[in-house]
Design a protein around this motif. Structure first.
Motif, PDB file in Angstrom:
ATOM      1  N   LEU A 175       0.992  -1.329  -0.038  1.00 24.72           N
ATOM      2  CA  LEU A 175       0.086  -0.074   0.013  1.00 24.72           C
ATOM      3  C   LEU A 175       0.783   1.118   0.038  1.00 24.72           C
ATOM      4  N   ARG A 206       2.030   1.560  -3.476  1.00 21.80           N
ATOM      5  CA  ARG A 206       1.219   2.147  -4.128  1.00 21.80           C
ATOM      6  C   ARG A 206       1.294   3.730  -4.285  1.00 21.80           C
ATOM      7  N   ARG A 207       1.568   4.461  -3.081  1.00 26.06           N
ATOM      8  CA  ARG A 207       1.244   5.802  -2.871  1.00 26.06           C
ATOM      9  C   ARG A 207       2.482   6.232  -3.665  1.00 26.06           C
ATOM     10  N   VAL A 263       4.275   5.115  -6.122  1.00 24.74           N
ATOM     11  CA  VAL A 263       3.921   5.033  -7.556  1.00 24.74           C
ATOM     12  C   VAL A 263       3.185   6.196  -8.191  1.00 24.74           C
ATOM     13  N   ALA A 264       1.967   6.281  -7.292  1.00 26.01           N
ATOM     14  CA  ALA A 264       1.143   7.323  -7.733  1.00 26.01           C
ATOM     15  C   ALA A 264       1.899   8.767  -7.586  1.00 26.01           C
ATOM     16  N   LYS A 310       4.093   8.897 -10.756  1.00 21.87           N
ATOM     17  CA  LYS A 310       3.051   9.161 -11.833  1.00 21.87           C
ATOM     18  C   LYS A 310       2.744  10.264 -11.921  1.00 21.87           C
ATOM     19  N   THR A 311       2.254  11.128 -10.913  1.00 21.98           N
ATOM     20  CA  THR A 311       1.975  12.744 -10.844  1.00 21.98           C
ATOM     21  C   THR A 311       3.035  13.490 -11.385  1.00 21.98           C
ATOM     22  N   LEU A 317       2.475  -1.041 -12.010  1.00 18.78           N
ATOM     23  CA  LEU A 317       2.406  -1.625 -10.734  1.00 18.78           C
ATOM     24  C   LEU A 317       1.473  -2.496 -10.765  1.00 18.78           C
ATOM     25  N   GLU A 318       1.916  -3.925 -10.433  1.00 16.95           N
ATOM     26  CA  GLU A 318       0.866  -5.069 -10.587  1.00 16.95           C
ATOM     27  C   GLU A 318       1.289  -5.783  -9.115  1.00 16.95           C
ATOM     28  N   ARG A 345      -3.463  14.931  -5.051  1.00 13.17           N
ATOM     29  CA  ARG A 345      -3.602  13.642  -5.032  1.00 13.17           C
ATOM     30  C   ARG A 345      -3.928  12.804  -3.814  1.00 13.17           C
ATOM     31  N   ARG A 364      -3.958   3.776   2.620  1.00 12.93           N
ATOM     32  CA  ARG A 364      -5.068   3.208   2.777  1.00 12.93           C
ATOM     33  C   ARG A 364      -5.288   2.131   1.903  1.00 12.93           C
ATOM     34  N   GLU A 365      -6.154   1.111   2.294  1.00  9.49           N
ATOM     35  CA  GLU A 365      -6.361   0.025   1.281  1.00  9.49           C
ATOM     36  C   GLU A 365      -7.250   0.477   0.207  1.00  9.49           C
ATOM     37  N   ASP A 366      -8.487   1.397   0.427  1.00 12.28           N
ATOM     38  CA  ASP A 366      -9.190   1.856  -0.398  1.00 12.28           C
ATOM     39  C   ASP A 366      -8.897   3.211  -1.152  1.00 12.28           C
ATOM     40  N   GLU A 367      -7.914   2.985  -1.744  1.00 11.07           N
ATOM     41  CA  GLU A 367      -7.380   4.271  -2.482  1.00 11.07           C
ATOM     42  C   GLU A 367      -6.752   3.936  -3.871  1.00 11.07           C
ATOM     43  N   LEU A 368      -6.609   4.750  -4.712  1.00 10.76           N
ATOM     44  CA  LEU A 368      -5.502   4.887  -5.946  1.00 10.76           C
ATOM     45  C   LEU A 368      -5.684   3.408  -6.569  1.00 10.76           C
ATOM     46  N   HIS A 369      -6.939   3.001  -6.716  1.00  9.94           N
ATOM     47  CA  HIS A 369      -7.323   1.735  -7.455  1.00  9.94           C
ATOM     48  C   HIS A 369      -6.956   2.007  -9.033  1.00  9.94           C
ATOM     49  N   ILE A 371      -4.093   3.136 -10.074  1.00  9.26           N
ATOM     50  CA  ILE A 371      -2.692   3.182 -10.047  1.00  9.26           C
ATOM     51  C   ILE A 371      -2.264   1.690 -10.594  1.00  9.26           C
ATOM     52  N   GLY A 372      -2.908   0.798 -10.088  1.00 10.00           N
ATOM     53  CA  GLY A 372      -2.665  -0.753 -10.373  1.00 10.00           C
ATOM     54  C   GLY A 372      -2.737  -1.574  -8.813  1.00 10.00           C
TER      55      GLY A 372
END
Lengths: 66, 373
Positions: free
Chosen positions: A5, A8-9, A11-12, A15-16, A30-31, B344, B363-368, B370-371
């Motif tokens: 998680l 993922r932040r 990577v976000a 990308k931004t 990202l996978e 963002r 958070r789990e429920d965010e940025l879906h 993105i991948g």
């Protein structure tokens, strides 16, 4: 377990940054694939390879002055 | 919540503020004051920690220059051990916002600090300030024009499009917005602030809250328009591979931008670490791939890496741009990138002590989009 998680932040954010600077953020992928998901891994690599072929070479790669 | 509003004639501002800080020291309400002092040469105003009330004579609380971000100074003074005795600190809004970020990043401690922050219309680079001093510039007059909405091309570029002229999260605000041009205000937001203002007489600022809110809103909207115009012009100029390479062509990899950044707190920057030390073969390989290799390597990577590490906490103070020897618009680019990365996560650097910094939260429920998953 939260590393994925957090990643993922990151990577976000990356990308931004790329979008803001006019770089191709769609080249960043990202996978989440577990060690048991062999098929998902193969499919993902195939998909990324296809997309990259479509996109062509990275325009930064030809520059020696980066 | 304390909320005390008083006003005074603007012409007495310097003397009144110095006198007030002196009283706070003399009565031992605070044991120290961090405030810009005019250096004996007269050529620069630098932050200093004053413990002798007599030394307040040499201060220049409203000198429109930030030689070093006070956030960095607070971090230096409180990171190893919080202040044991009360110390007053005078800040500009961006310095306060950076202080809030550093506090959340556990690089500063606000215990026992009396935070006094001013409405800010912008500052000059040290170079410009020094030459303005030599020309005998009237800084109050310059400030008056700026607060009236006039533009000044000599102002640091990030300041010209800065929408954060009003400090939040402080004990006391030294206010300009919301008063006529001949007055300045003092607002206590906390009990600590109100107690320190007991040492300051003043006329009650009637209906200040309303007038101030209206003035701040107008100012902020004007500046947001200016900021957006800056973003649009900048994006045109720097975005895309060719423009980026042109923009950073002048970079000499000195890392000054990182060194002066209040948010870049790492003891050793990743880019100065062993990860970026390579054996000779690597250089030859890289060069062979394209026939040539810019040295030192990884110029653009350094800038983008830094954006990735800390743009979510960037307060757009502009220190990096002042420190760039080759006038690369680093702060303006950082501000634009930081605006987008912070948006963002619905985050604003320095807005609140209660919002975790984006990189420490997830958070789990965010940025879906993105991948993952």
């Amino acid at each position: 377990m939260s590393g994925n998680l957090k990643a993922r932040r990151r990577v976000a954010i990356l990308k931004t940054i790329f979008d803001t600077l006019g770089l191709e953020s769609e080249r960043v992928h990202l996978e989440w694939i577990s060690a048991s998901e062999g098929k998902k891994f193969a499919d993902t690599v195939k998909k990324i390879t296809e997309e990259t072929k479509q996109q062509g070479p990275n325009p930064l790669a030809k520059h020696w002055s980066i | 919540m304390a909320n005390k509003w008083i006003k005074h004639p603007l012409e007495n501002r310097d003397a009144l503020i110095k006198g007030w800080l002196k009283t706070l020291l003399e009565k031992e309400i605070v044991k120290g004051v961090v405030v810009p002092s005019l250096l004996p040469s007269g050529a620069n105003a630098a932050q200093s920690l004053i413990t002798d009330p007599a030394m307040l004579e040499n201060t220049d609380p409203f000198a429109p220059v930030m030689a070093v971000s006070t956030a960095k100074i607070i971090s230096k003074m409180t990171r190893l051990k919080p202040m044991e005795k009360p110390v007053a600190v005078l800040l500009r809004p961006c310095e306060l916002r950076a202080t809030i970020e550093l506090t959340k990043l556990k690089q500063a401690n606000l215990d026992n600090l009396l935070l006094i922050a001013m409405d800010c219309a912008g500052t000059f680079s040290v170079k410009t300030y020094t030459s303005l001093v030599q020309e005998g510039a009237n800084f109050v007059e310059i400030e008056r024009k700026l607060f009236a909405g006039e533009e000044d091309p000599l102002l640091r570029p990030v300041c010209q499009g800065c929408e954060w002229s009003v400090p939040d999260n402080c004990d006391i605000t030294i206010a300009w917005h919301g008063l006529d041009e001949s007055s300045f205000g003092l607002i206590a937001h906390t009990e600590k602030g109100e107690a320190s203002l007991a040492e300051m007489e003043g006329e009650a600022w009637e209906n200040g809250e309303e007038a101030r809110a209206a003035a701040v809103e107008k100012w902020t909207n004007d500046k947001i328009a200016k900021r957006d115009a800056q973003f649009a012009e900048l994006k045109e100029r720097v975005s895309g591979v060719e423009n980026l390479l042109k923009t950073y062509a002048a970079c000499i990899n000195c890392h000054n931008c990182m060194t002066v950044c209040p948010i870049c707190f790492c003891k050793e920057c990743f880019f100065d670490s062993a990860v970026f030390e390579f054996e000779s073969d690597r250089f030859m390989d890289w060069s062979s791939a394209r026939g040539n290799l810019r040295l030192p390597t990884d110029t653009l990577l350094f800038h983008i890496g830094r954006m990735n590490h800390m743009s979510t906490s960037c307060v757009a103070c502009g220190m990096c741009q002042d420190a760039c020897p080759n006038d690369i618009p680093v702060a303006q680019i950082f501000k634009m990138v930081g605006f987008n990365t912070q948006q963002r996560f619905d985050y604003v650097a320095g807005r609140s002590l209660d919002e975790p910094v984006p990189l420490a939260d997830f958070r789990e429920d965010e940025l879906h989009e993105i991948g993952g998953e």
